[in-house]
Design a protein around this motif. Structure first.
Motif, PDB file in Angstrom:
ATOM      1  N   ASP B 181       0.844  -1.184   0.000  1.00 35.30           N
ATOM      2  CA  ASP B 181       0.000   0.000   0.000  1.00 35.30           C
ATOM      3  C   ASP B 181       0.885   1.243   0.000  1.00 35.30           C
ATOM      4  O   ASP B 181       1.985   1.232   0.548  1.00 35.30           O
ATOM      5  CB  ASP B 181      -0.888   0.004   1.252  1.00 35.30           C
ATOM      6  CG  ASP B 181      -2.103  -0.895   1.076  1.00 35.30           C
ATOM      7  OD1 ASP B 181      -2.576  -1.004  -0.061  1.00 35.30           O
ATOM      8  OD2 ASP B 181      -2.559  -1.471   2.065  1.00 35.30           O
ATOM      9  N   VAL B 182       0.377   2.327  -0.597  1.00 34.76           N
ATOM     10  CA  VAL B 182       1.207   3.528  -0.740  1.00 34.76           C
ATOM     11  C   VAL B 182       1.721   4.052   0.600  1.00 34.76           C
ATOM     12  O   VAL B 182       2.844   4.544   0.693  1.00 34.76           O
ATOM     13  CB  VAL B 182       0.474   4.663  -1.495  1.00 34.76           C
ATOM     14  CG1 VAL B 182       0.367   4.344  -2.962  1.00 34.76           C
ATOM     15  CG2 VAL B 182      -0.881   4.950  -0.902  1.00 34.76           C
ATOM     16  N   SER B 183       0.903   3.922   1.647  1.00 29.85           N
ATOM     17  CA  SER B 183       1.322   4.452   2.951  1.00 29.85           C
ATOM     18  C   SER B 183       2.516   3.677   3.497  1.00 29.85           C
ATOM     19  O   SER B 183       3.322   4.218   4.251  1.00 29.85           O
ATOM     20  CB  SER B 183       0.150   4.390   3.932  1.00 29.85           C
ATOM     21  OG  SER B 183      -0.352   3.072   4.010  1.00 29.85           O
ATOM     22  N   ARG B 185       4.639   1.834   1.365  1.00 29.98           N
ATOM     23  CA  ARG B 185       5.679   1.838   0.337  1.00 29.98           C
ATOM     24  C   ARG B 185       6.760   2.893   0.600  1.00 29.98           C
ATOM     25  O   ARG B 185       7.950   2.609   0.514  1.00 29.98           O
ATOM     26  CB  ARG B 185       5.016   2.101  -1.021  1.00 29.98           C
ATOM     27  CG  ARG B 185       5.947   1.990  -2.191  1.00 29.98           C
ATOM     28  CD  ARG B 185       5.201   2.224  -3.473  1.00 29.98           C
ATOM     29  NE  ARG B 185       4.649   3.567  -3.537  1.00 29.98           N
ATOM     30  CZ  ARG B 185       3.934   4.033  -4.546  1.00 29.98           C
ATOM     31  NH1 ARG B 185       3.659   3.260  -5.574  1.00 29.98           N
ATOM     32  NH2 ARG B 185       3.476   5.270  -4.536  1.00 29.98           N
ATOM     33  N   GLY B 186       6.322   4.101   0.959  1.00 28.00           N
ATOM     34  CA  GLY B 186       7.274   5.184   1.199  1.00 28.00           C
ATOM     35  C   GLY B 186       8.223   4.853   2.330  1.00 28.00           C
ATOM     36  O   GLY B 186       9.417   5.171   2.276  1.00 28.00           O
ATOM     37  N   LEU B 189      10.839   2.334   1.136  1.00 27.39           N
ATOM     38  CA  LEU B 189      11.827   3.013   0.282  1.00 27.39           C
ATOM     39  C   LEU B 189      12.817   3.799   1.146  1.00 27.39           C
ATOM     40  O   LEU B 189      14.028   3.794   0.912  1.00 27.39           O
ATOM     41  CB  LEU B 189      11.122   3.950  -0.700  1.00 27.39           C
ATOM     42  CG  LEU B 189      10.354   3.261  -1.842  1.00 27.39           C
ATOM     43  CD1 LEU B 189       9.485   4.263  -2.584  1.00 27.39           C
ATOM     44  CD2 LEU B 189      11.308   2.565  -2.812  1.00 27.39           C
ATOM     45  N   MET B 190      12.281   4.453   2.182  1.00 24.84           N
ATOM     46  CA  MET B 190      13.120   5.218   3.104  1.00 24.84           C
ATOM     47  C   MET B 190      14.121   4.284   3.800  1.00 24.84           C
ATOM     48  O   MET B 190      15.299   4.608   3.927  1.00 24.84           O
ATOM     49  CB  MET B 190      12.218   5.886   4.151  1.00 24.84           C
ATOM     50  CG  MET B 190      12.757   7.145   4.747  1.00 24.84           C
ATOM     51  SD  MET B 190      12.124   8.551   3.851  1.00 24.84           S
ATOM     52  CE  MET B 190      10.521   8.745   4.642  1.00 24.84           C
ATOM     53  N   VAL B 212       8.545   5.751  -9.042  1.00 22.05           N
ATOM     54  CA  VAL B 212       9.121   5.124  -7.852  1.00 22.05           C
ATOM     55  C   VAL B 212      10.616   4.855  -8.074  1.00 22.05           C
ATOM     56  O   VAL B 212      11.445   5.114  -7.196  1.00 22.05           O
ATOM     57  CB  VAL B 212       8.372   3.819  -7.501  1.00 22.05           C
ATOM     58  CG1 VAL B 212       9.096   3.051  -6.404  1.00 22.05           C
ATOM     59  CG2 VAL B 212       6.943   4.117  -7.086  1.00 22.05           C
ATOM     60  N   VAL B 215      12.796   7.981  -7.419  1.00 22.93           N
ATOM     61  CA  VAL B 215      13.120   8.467  -6.074  1.00 22.93           C
ATOM     62  C   VAL B 215      14.204   7.637  -5.390  1.00 22.93           C
ATOM     63  O   VAL B 215      14.883   8.130  -4.500  1.00 22.93           O
ATOM     64  CB  VAL B 215      11.886   8.566  -5.132  1.00 22.93           C
ATOM     65  CG1 VAL B 215      10.851   9.537  -5.665  1.00 22.93           C
ATOM     66  CG2 VAL B 215      11.262   7.221  -4.854  1.00 22.93           C
TER      67      VAL B 215
END
Lengths: 264, 257
Positions: B181-183, B185-186, B189-190, B212, B215
């Motif tokens: 989910d996008v929430s 995913r970030g 990635l971090m 994606v 970034v």
């Protein structure tokens, strides 16, 4: 204002799971306008797919359903496959691997439009041409595995619209495809819906994709409808914190990068 | 620069036999990857991204070409030498649920690579498992839980911890955030960016979403029909793609505003 295609009031869906109950949808009020493109967005577990299945009348029998769905513009209860065409994420699961493409696409036309074998085959060929399958005559006699994922999804769309439904439901229909094919399929859905004056319910987890394809946007979260409005309004001036968070976490070409510009 | 490269791939080629003749997996693929660097790998389905990843993991033997890892001929390693060195390159997949034994505990899933690759003595393992979990932002106590009991994001953190267990120099991330989910995913990635900055890991980030890839990557290679058709700093490629495939990918990426 004309009568909505579907008027959803207090719709709730509960599944029995492991002795307990799982609430998949709770108290949904929503009008699906005739001829509009409505995108339903949400994360996993938001209830967006359950909503699509509930409208299509395809909920599993053990689902406990509350509330009402009326169909004022239709004037009768819809029949899945006839009044509503559905396209799922995986065309592999909606196409029968051992049936020729022609038979599968023609099935809806034969069953619901009462066409004979020959006329239904003609219609199937026209539909394959409309969804831009190269050499539709040859495709009629081919099997699903002979086509790429994107082409299989085009064939599934041809089958879904074969009986001239008033509502087309696309449930994550482009999610398994690569970006370029995804954009092509989204454009195809847009074109078909416009040409046939169908209503489109486009279910996706991708808010940017939803924005490119919809007139209105409905945001689902934790089994509830968080907000609904004109797509541009919801994206530019979201009313709810959850929608704001969804937009903030979306990654596009302007998002801050997490690594340096040059190789260390 | 070539001497300093962690990974040097030259003229890699692989074709597969099918009923219709030979099908190209990868053709004449060459690139360098440095320590602490991320190379994004994008391209349509069937462009050769997965074949390339499989060749680097030595799950598929190429027809020709060379791969050097830290100056060593990676493709020439004998079975025994490869077994000893396999942990140097690790992989994280799209679906963490499919990548684990569903009955295993998280601690058990992390103990396997520590045992198989003899990373630490048996008595050290519980402490190392706790450290691995903390490196990916999870509490050490999670080791006792089962894989299916934790959320999708936590599961992908465990998959990253398992990849880290063998002290790899390179991790191939194959659509590793695509199913999240996008929430979530970030945050993943971090975590990947933080691990890289702290530990100098190199990544090959295979992804279908160019936004994606932009970034998280330093450079990007655009693949089509088995070949790298364009490569360069990811910001340059996104701003001004030169290849037809690159242009199509940029144009097809949906925009929110």
């Amino acid at each position: 204002m004309s009568a909505p295609l579907a008027a959803v009031r207090g719709l709730s869906v509960t599944y029995r799971a492991y002795g307990g109950r799982h609430i998949a949808l709770q108290g949904i009020d929503l009008d699906l306008k005739a001829g509009e493109k409505l995108a339903i967005i949400g994360e996993s577990g938001s209830g967006k797919s359950t909503f699509a299945l509930a409208l299509a009348g395809l909920l599993p029998f053990e689902a406990i359903v509350g509330g009402t769905v009326d169909w004022p513009a239709l004037g009768h209860r819809p029949q899945a496959g006839k009044d509503i065409g559905v396209v799922f994420q995986d065309p592999g699961s909606s196409l029968n691997p051992v049936l020729r493409i022609g038979e599968q696409v023609a099935e809806g036309a034969r069953r619901h439009l009462g066409l004979g074998r020959h006329a239904a085959r003609e219609r199937a060929r026209d539909l394959l041409a409309r969804v831009r399958i190269p050499d539709p005559d040859a495709a009629l006699n081919a099997y699903p595995h002979q086509f790429s994922g994107g082409q299989r999804q085009r064939i599934a769309i041809a089958g879904a619209i074969a009986a001239r439904p008033s509502l087309l439901i696309a449930d994550e229909a482009t999610s398994a495809l690569d970006t370029v094919v995804q954009a092509e399929i989204a454009a195809l859905l847009d074109e078909l819906v416009r040409e046939d004056a169908m209503t489109l319910l486009f279910v996706t987890h991708d808010i940017a994709l939803a924005a490119t394809l919809s007139d209105r946007l409905a945001v689902f979260h934790d089994a509830r409808l968080v907000e609904i409005g004109a797509t541009a309004d919801v994206i530019r001036t979201p009313r709810e914190d959850y929608t704001r968070a969804l937009i903030a976490t979306h990654i596009d070409f302007t998002s801050p990068r997490l690594v340096g510009e040059v190789t260390p | 620069m070539t001497n300093a490269a962690l990974l040097a791939v030259r003229n890699l080629a692989k074709t597969y036999q099918s009923r219709g003749g030979r099908v190209t997996g990868v053709a004449d693929v060459s690139f360098d990857l440095h320590r602490g660097e991320t190379l994004g790998l994008v391209g349509p389905s069937g462009s050769g991204k997965s074949t390339l990843a499989r060749v680097l993991m030595r799950l598929t033997e190429p027809d020709s070409g060379t791969v050097h890892l830290d100056g060593e001929d990676w493709l020439a390693l004998s079975a025994g030498a490869l077994r000893a060195r396999r942990g140097t390159i690790q992989m994280v997949f799209q679906d963490p649920l499919a990548a684990f034994n569903p009955r295993a505990t998280i601690g058990g899933a992390l103990a396997d690579p520590l045992r198989i690759h003899a990373v630490v003595p048996r008595t050290e393992r519980p402490r190392r498992i706790g450290e691995l979990l903390e490196r990916v932002g999870l509490p050490a106590a999670l080791a006792k839980r089962r894989i299916h009991e934790v959320s999708g994001g936590q599961r992908q953190r465990v998959a990253i911890a398992r990849a880290l267990a063998t002290n790899p120099r390179l991790i191939v991330l194959d659509e590793a955030v695509s199913a999240l989910d996008v929430s979530v995913r970030g945050k993943i990635l971090m975590l990947l960016a933080e691990l890289q900055a702290r530990e100098g890991l190199a990544y090959i980030f295979v992804g279908h979403d160019l936004a994606v890839v932009r970034v998280i990557s330093h450079r990007v290679a655009v693949m089509d029909k088995g070949r790298i058709v364009e490569t360069g700093p990811v910001t340059d490629v996104v701003a001004d793609p030169q290849s037809e495939t690159g242009k199509a990918l940029v144009a097809a990426t949906p925009r929110l505003f």
